[in-house]
Scaffold this motif. Structure first.
Motif, PDB file in Angstrom:
ATOM      1  N   ASP A 148       0.379  -1.478  -0.169  1.00 35.57           N
ATOM      2  CA  ASP A 148      -0.219   0.062   0.419  1.00 35.57           C
ATOM      3  C   ASP A 148       0.699   1.460  -0.372  1.00 35.57           C
ATOM      4  OD1 ASP A 148       0.829  -0.445   2.262  1.00 35.57           O
ATOM      5  OD2 ASP A 148      -1.268   0.014   4.137  1.00 35.57           O
ATOM      6  N   LEU A 151       0.225   4.048  -2.142  1.00 33.88           N
ATOM      7  CA  LEU A 151      -1.260   5.178  -1.552  1.00 33.88           C
ATOM      8  C   LEU A 151      -1.343   5.762  -0.591  1.00 33.88           C
ATOM      9  CD1 LEU A 151      -3.702   2.266  -1.974  1.00 33.88           C
ATOM     10  CD2 LEU A 151      -3.663   3.994  -3.414  1.00 33.88           C
ATOM     11  N   PRO A 154       1.513   9.299  -2.133  1.00 34.64           N
ATOM     12  CA  PRO A 154       1.027   8.972  -3.260  1.00 34.64           C
ATOM     13  C   PRO A 154       1.511  10.190  -4.638  1.00 34.64           C
ATOM     14  CG  PRO A 154      -0.626  10.408  -2.142  1.00 34.64           C
ATOM     15  CD  PRO A 154       0.053   9.463  -1.433  1.00 34.64           C
ATOM     16  N   GLY A 183      -1.618  -2.681  -8.743  1.00 33.84           N
ATOM     17  CA  GLY A 183      -2.956  -1.998  -8.560  1.00 33.84           C
ATOM     18  C   GLY A 183      -2.555  -0.454  -7.948  1.00 33.84           C
ATOM     19  N   ASN A 184      -2.413  -0.748  -6.803  1.00 39.04           N
ATOM     20  CA  ASN A 184      -2.165   0.698  -6.324  1.00 39.04           C
ATOM     21  C   ASN A 184      -1.452   1.809  -6.601  1.00 39.04           C
ATOM     22  OD1 ASN A 184      -3.547  -0.229  -4.569  1.00 39.04           O
ATOM     23  ND2 ASN A 184      -1.253  -1.232  -2.660  1.00 39.04           N
ATOM     24  N   VAL A 186      -0.617   2.371 -10.079  1.00 36.58           N
ATOM     25  CA  VAL A 186      -1.835   2.476 -11.321  1.00 36.58           C
ATOM     26  C   VAL A 186      -2.580   3.324 -11.288  1.00 36.58           C
ATOM     27  CG1 VAL A 186      -3.527   1.565 -13.416  1.00 36.58           C
ATOM     28  CG2 VAL A 186      -1.637  -0.045 -12.946  1.00 36.58           C
ATOM     29  N   ARG A 187      -3.019   3.223  -9.636  1.00 39.33           N
ATOM     30  CA  ARG A 187      -4.059   4.225  -9.204  1.00 39.33           C
ATOM     31  C   ARG A 187      -4.048   5.589  -8.914  1.00 39.33           C
ATOM     32  NH1 ARG A 187      -7.334   2.381  -3.453  1.00 39.33           N
ATOM     33  NH2 ARG A 187      -8.610   4.303  -4.289  1.00 39.33           N
ATOM     34  N   VAL A 188      -2.164   5.477  -8.605  1.00 41.05           N
ATOM     35  CA  VAL A 188      -1.848   6.752  -8.842  1.00 41.05           C
ATOM     36  C   VAL A 188      -0.944   7.472  -9.702  1.00 41.05           C
ATOM     37  CG1 VAL A 188      -1.560   7.196  -6.082  1.00 41.05           C
ATOM     38  CG2 VAL A 188      -0.095   6.507  -7.478  1.00 41.05           C
ATOM     39  N   PRO A 190      -1.522   6.060 -13.460  1.00 45.09           N
ATOM     40  CA  PRO A 190      -1.779   5.064 -14.684  1.00 45.09           C
ATOM     41  C   PRO A 190      -0.699   4.864 -15.908  1.00 45.09           C
ATOM     42  CG  PRO A 190      -3.209   6.850 -14.017  1.00 45.09           C
ATOM     43  CD  PRO A 190      -2.743   7.516 -13.321  1.00 45.09           C
ATOM     44  N   ASP A 238      -5.806  14.622  -6.193  1.00 44.93           N
ATOM     45  CA  ASP A 238      -4.781  13.636  -6.955  1.00 44.93           C
ATOM     46  C   ASP A 238      -4.794  12.315  -6.143  1.00 44.93           C
ATOM     47  OD1 ASP A 238      -3.694  16.007  -8.431  1.00 44.93           O
ATOM     48  OD2 ASP A 238      -3.725  14.739 -10.068  1.00 44.93           O
ATOM     49  N   PRO A 240      -5.965   9.606  -4.201  1.00 44.68           N
ATOM     50  CA  PRO A 240      -7.438   8.089  -3.834  1.00 44.68           C
ATOM     51  C   PRO A 240      -8.080   8.486  -3.058  1.00 44.68           C
ATOM     52  CG  PRO A 240      -4.918   7.016  -4.367  1.00 44.68           C
ATOM     53  CD  PRO A 240      -4.702   8.166  -3.597  1.00 44.68           C
ATOM     54  N   ASP A 241      -9.968   8.765  -2.817  1.00 43.53           N
ATOM     55  CA  ASP A 241     -10.432   8.808  -1.921  1.00 43.53           C
ATOM     56  C   ASP A 241     -10.230   8.405  -0.377  1.00 43.53           C
ATOM     57  OD1 ASP A 241     -11.266  10.833  -3.342  1.00 43.53           O
ATOM     58  OD2 ASP A 241     -12.470   9.576  -4.394  1.00 43.53           O
TER      59      ASP A 241
END
Length: 248
Positions: A148, A151, A154, A183-184, A186-188, A190, A238, A240-241
């Motif tokens: 993580d 995340l 970020p 995946g993490n 890519v979230r911050v 791409p 920017d 993630p929520d």
């Protein structure tokens, strides 16, 4: 509070202007700057030593500037590669700035340097905000740090042109969840490339060297989505929520 924000923005704007000038200056002499960011203990120095040795072996003029709050331990390790190395002691400052870098390069950097590595202070918070005039910004983390981490930090991962995963040889031993990590990231950020490496086994070192040399020869660099939003002053939007505001 508004005054604090205004002062910070002014400091960053001044740094960005200096970084832009330094970028042009180094580009004119065909020097590619690689800014390395990571937390302490990620294996950044061990990997950089292997990368420097590989480039020296190929006959590429390469140098490294390494920054720490104290000790010259990293410089001594990196010098074993055969590349010119300079240690910068920041005296408690948790990051490098463009003005500092320009000052330390003056009179030291060999004129024919093709690739200059800047090993930033071990910290994923402060260094992320400061452009050093780099061509390639690389954020590293080890498999022991937790999937993580992108995340939690970020900005460090979201502004990277390339992400490097270190200590990959022990991924299974620490139950590293590679799909979750990917995946993490890519979230911050791409589309950013992820390179798994191991300084102990040399796995991934040649691939990383090839990527760096390609950039030095003019290959396109990944353009993080977050970079444009930082320039617009919308950085916090920017994250993630589900990332706590205090960690954005």
């Amino acid at each position: 509070m508004c005054r604090v924000i205004d002062v910070r923005q002014a400091v960053l704007a001044r740094n960005d202007a200096l970084a832009g000038a330094l970028r042009k200056e180094l580009a004119s002499r065909r020097t590619t700057v690689v800014n390395l960011l990571s937390s302490p203990g990620s294996g950044k120095t061990a990997l950089l030593e292997r990368v420097l040795a590989a480039l020296v072996e190929r006959g590429v003029p390469v140098a490294a500037l390494t920054a720490d709050l104290a000790t010259e331990n990293d410089a001594r390790r990196l010098e074993r590669s055969g590349a010119p190395v300079k240690q910068v002691l920041t005296g408690g400052l948790c990051h490098l700035e463009a003005a500092q870098l320009r000052g330390h390069l003056r009179g030291w950097l060999p004129a024919d340097t093709r690739v200059l590595f800047v090993e930033n202070v071990g910290n994923l918070v402060c260094p992320a905000a400061y452009d050093l005039g780099e061509t390639l910004r690389v954020t590293l983390m080890s498999v022991t740090e937790g999937e993580d981490k992108p995340l939690k930090y970020p900005m460090a991962f979201g502004l990277a042109h390339l992400v490097v995963l270190t200590k990959n040889d022990i991924a299974d031993a620490v139950d590293f969840d590679r799909p979750a990590f990917t995946g993490n990231v890519v979230r911050v950020n791409p589309g950013v490339g992820i390179v798994p490496t191991s300084a102990r086994t040399d796995a991934g070192v040649d691939g990383l060297v090839e990527r760096i040399l390609a950039v030095a020869e003019g290959a396109a660099v990944h353009r993080p989505v977050m970079a444009g939003r930082v320039r617009e002053g919308r950085l916090l939007q920017d994250a993630p929520d589900d990332v706590p505001a205090g960690q954005r």
